[in-house]
Structures are given as structure tokens and as C-alpha cells.
Design an enzyme around this catalytic site. Sequence first.
Site, PDB file in Angstrom:
ATOM      1  N   ILE A 162       6.809  -6.293   0.851  1.00  0.00           N
ATOM      2  CA  ILE A 162       7.883  -6.500   1.835  1.00  0.00           C
ATOM      3  C   ILE A 162       7.375  -6.336   3.274  1.00  0.00           C
ATOM      4  O   ILE A 162       7.998  -6.821   4.215  1.00  0.00           O
ATOM      5  CB  ILE A 162       9.049  -5.525   1.531  1.00  0.00           C
ATOM      6  CG1 ILE A 162      10.354  -6.035   2.097  1.00  0.00           C
ATOM      7  CG2 ILE A 162       8.751  -4.111   2.032  1.00  0.00           C
ATOM      8  CD1 ILE A 162      11.575  -5.301   1.566  1.00  0.00           C
ATOM      9  N   GLU A 220       3.039   5.811  -1.330  1.00  0.00           N
ATOM     10  CA  GLU A 220       4.466   5.951  -0.993  1.00  0.00           C
ATOM     11  C   GLU A 220       5.368   5.759  -2.205  1.00  0.00           C
ATOM     12  O   GLU A 220       6.386   6.428  -2.329  1.00  0.00           O
ATOM     13  CB  GLU A 220       4.862   4.922   0.074  1.00  0.00           C
ATOM     14  CG  GLU A 220       4.294   5.219   1.445  1.00  0.00           C
ATOM     15  CD  GLU A 220       4.582   4.098   2.432  1.00  0.00           C
ATOM     16  OE1 GLU A 220       5.366   3.185   2.101  1.00  0.00           O
ATOM     17  OE2 GLU A 220       4.011   4.148   3.529  1.00  0.00           O
ATOM     18  N   HIS A 266       0.677   0.615  -8.484  1.00  0.00           N
ATOM     19  CA  HIS A 266       0.626  -0.753  -7.959  1.00  0.00           C
ATOM     20  C   HIS A 266      -0.743  -1.000  -7.356  1.00  0.00           C
ATOM     21  O   HIS A 266      -1.340  -0.112  -6.760  1.00  0.00           O
ATOM     22  CB  HIS A 266       1.721  -1.004  -6.923  1.00  0.00           C
ATOM     23  CG  HIS A 266       1.820   0.045  -5.854  1.00  0.00           C
ATOM     24  ND1 HIS A 266       2.417   1.262  -6.086  1.00  0.00           N
ATOM     25  CD2 HIS A 266       1.406   0.062  -4.563  1.00  0.00           C
ATOM     26  CE1 HIS A 266       2.367   1.981  -4.978  1.00  0.00           C
ATOM     27  NE2 HIS A 266       1.751   1.285  -4.043  1.00  0.00           N
ATOM     28  N   HIS A 276      -2.516  -3.303  -4.534  1.00  0.00           N
ATOM     29  CA  HIS A 276      -2.343  -4.204  -3.408  1.00  0.00           C
ATOM     30  C   HIS A 276      -3.436  -5.266  -3.525  1.00  0.00           C
ATOM     31  O   HIS A 276      -4.620  -4.919  -3.648  1.00  0.00           O
ATOM     32  CB  HIS A 276      -2.550  -3.472  -2.080  1.00  0.00           C
ATOM     33  CG  HIS A 276      -1.574  -2.359  -1.819  1.00  0.00           C
ATOM     34  ND1 HIS A 276      -0.501  -2.501  -0.975  1.00  0.00           N
ATOM     35  CD2 HIS A 276      -1.526  -1.085  -2.279  1.00  0.00           C
ATOM     36  CE1 HIS A 276       0.172  -1.352  -0.915  1.00  0.00           C
ATOM     37  NE2 HIS A 276      -0.442  -0.471  -1.695  1.00  0.00           N
TER      38      HIS A 276
HETATM   39  P1  AMP Z   1       1.725   2.565  -1.216  1.00  0.00           P
HETATM   40  O1  AMP Z   1       1.670   3.241   0.118  1.00  0.00           O
HETATM   41  O2  AMP Z   1       0.372   2.240  -1.766  1.00  0.00           O
HETATM   42  O3  AMP Z   1       2.599   3.318  -2.193  1.00  0.00           O
HETATM   43  O4  AMP Z   1       2.381   1.141  -0.947  1.00  0.00           O
HETATM   44  C1  AMP Z   1       3.741   0.871  -1.153  1.00  0.00           C
HETATM   45  C2  AMP Z   1       3.966  -0.562  -0.726  1.00  0.00           C
HETATM   46  O5  AMP Z   1       5.212  -0.978  -1.237  1.00  0.00           O
HETATM   47  C3  AMP Z   1       4.005  -0.776   0.801  1.00  0.00           C
HETATM   48  O6  AMP Z   1       2.994  -1.711   1.156  1.00  0.00           O
HETATM   49  C4  AMP Z   1       5.418  -1.313   1.045  1.00  0.00           C
HETATM   50  O7  AMP Z   1       5.454  -2.295   2.052  1.00  0.00           O
HETATM   51  C5  AMP Z   1       5.775  -1.889  -0.317  1.00  0.00           C
HETATM   52  N1  AMP Z   1       7.202  -1.966  -0.616  1.00  0.00           N
HETATM   53  C6  AMP Z   1       8.135  -0.991  -0.492  1.00  0.00           C
HETATM   54  N2  AMP Z   1       9.339  -1.418  -0.896  1.00  0.00           N
HETATM   55  C7  AMP Z   1       9.170  -2.700  -1.304  1.00  0.00           C
HETATM   56  C8  AMP Z   1      10.048  -3.690  -1.840  1.00  0.00           C
HETATM   57  N3  AMP Z   1      11.349  -3.466  -2.043  1.00  0.00           N
HETATM   58  N4  AMP Z   1       9.522  -4.913  -2.134  1.00  0.00           N
HETATM   59  C9  AMP Z   1       8.213  -5.159  -1.942  1.00  0.00           C
HETATM   60  N5  AMP Z   1       7.333  -4.260  -1.446  1.00  0.00           N
HETATM   61  C10 AMP Z   1       7.810  -3.052  -1.132  1.00  0.00           C
END
Ligand code: AMP
Length: 121
Positions: A34, A99, A104, A106
Amino acid sequence: MTYDSNNIFAKILRGEIPCKKIDEDEHTLSFADINPQAPVHILVIPKGAYCDWADFAATASAVEMAAFTKAIHRVAELTGISKTGYRVISNTGLDSHQEVPHLHMHVLGGAPVGPLVLAKS
Ligand code: AMP
């Protein structure tokens, strides 16, 4: 770490929150981040309830692991970044600033992604 089934990616998997889907199979879902940090920024997640990479590596089945690896490759092919190169990152544990507590990867590309960012000692 105990898995929190209220995390945002669990809600996406349950269809409670929309996502821009790129790819899906029995064990994985891939969707656009997002808040993209590159022209192509996809998140690849397992459908199983795994908190992070450490949890997945320790407890996922070989079938799930193979599906996850293949899904990362597949989204790189589907988005075209396999031609020019891409980076795969997973944040795990406190120092990483993860977060969302659902594993996940990236997958970033579509332009030069720069040097790796390393913590200063
Ligand atoms: P991390 O810090 O590795 O946990 O990355 C979490 C990622 O999730 C971040 O890059 C956010 O931009 C992404 N993110 C959070 N909420 C959403 C959502 N609803 N749809 C897509 N990506 C998301």
C-alpha cells in the site's frame, strides 16, 4: 511469539480488507504494498498463520516452503522485474522493525533499488 489473528494481513486473507492481488495459489497470496518503496513493490505471504521468517523456517511444511519460494519467483516474472533484477527482504524480530506480524517477503524492483541499508554500530 504468539500469532495475532487480528493482524492486517490475516484480515486480507479472510477477505475482510481488500488488496490489489497479483498472484494466489493454495499456500500463498501476493499483493501490492500500500506504500510502495519502488516502482514495483509486492508482498508475498503464506496463507498459514506464521508470525515471521523465523516461525516459518522452524515450523512450516516443506510443501509450504516450496510454494512460498516459487510464489516469490512467480511475482517477479508476472511483474516483469525478473528481467531487470529485484530485491527480496523480510523483516524479522525487534531490530528489523517488522510492522505486520504475519510473515511477508517484500519483492522490490522496477528501478535500481540502491545499496543495502545497514545498521550503524
Ligand atoms: P514490515 O515493516 O516489513 O512489517 O512491512 C509491512 C508492510 O506492509 C509495509 O511496507 C506497509 O506499507 C504494508 N502494508 C500495511 N498495510 C497494508 C495493506 N492494507 N495493504 C498492503 N500493504 C500494506
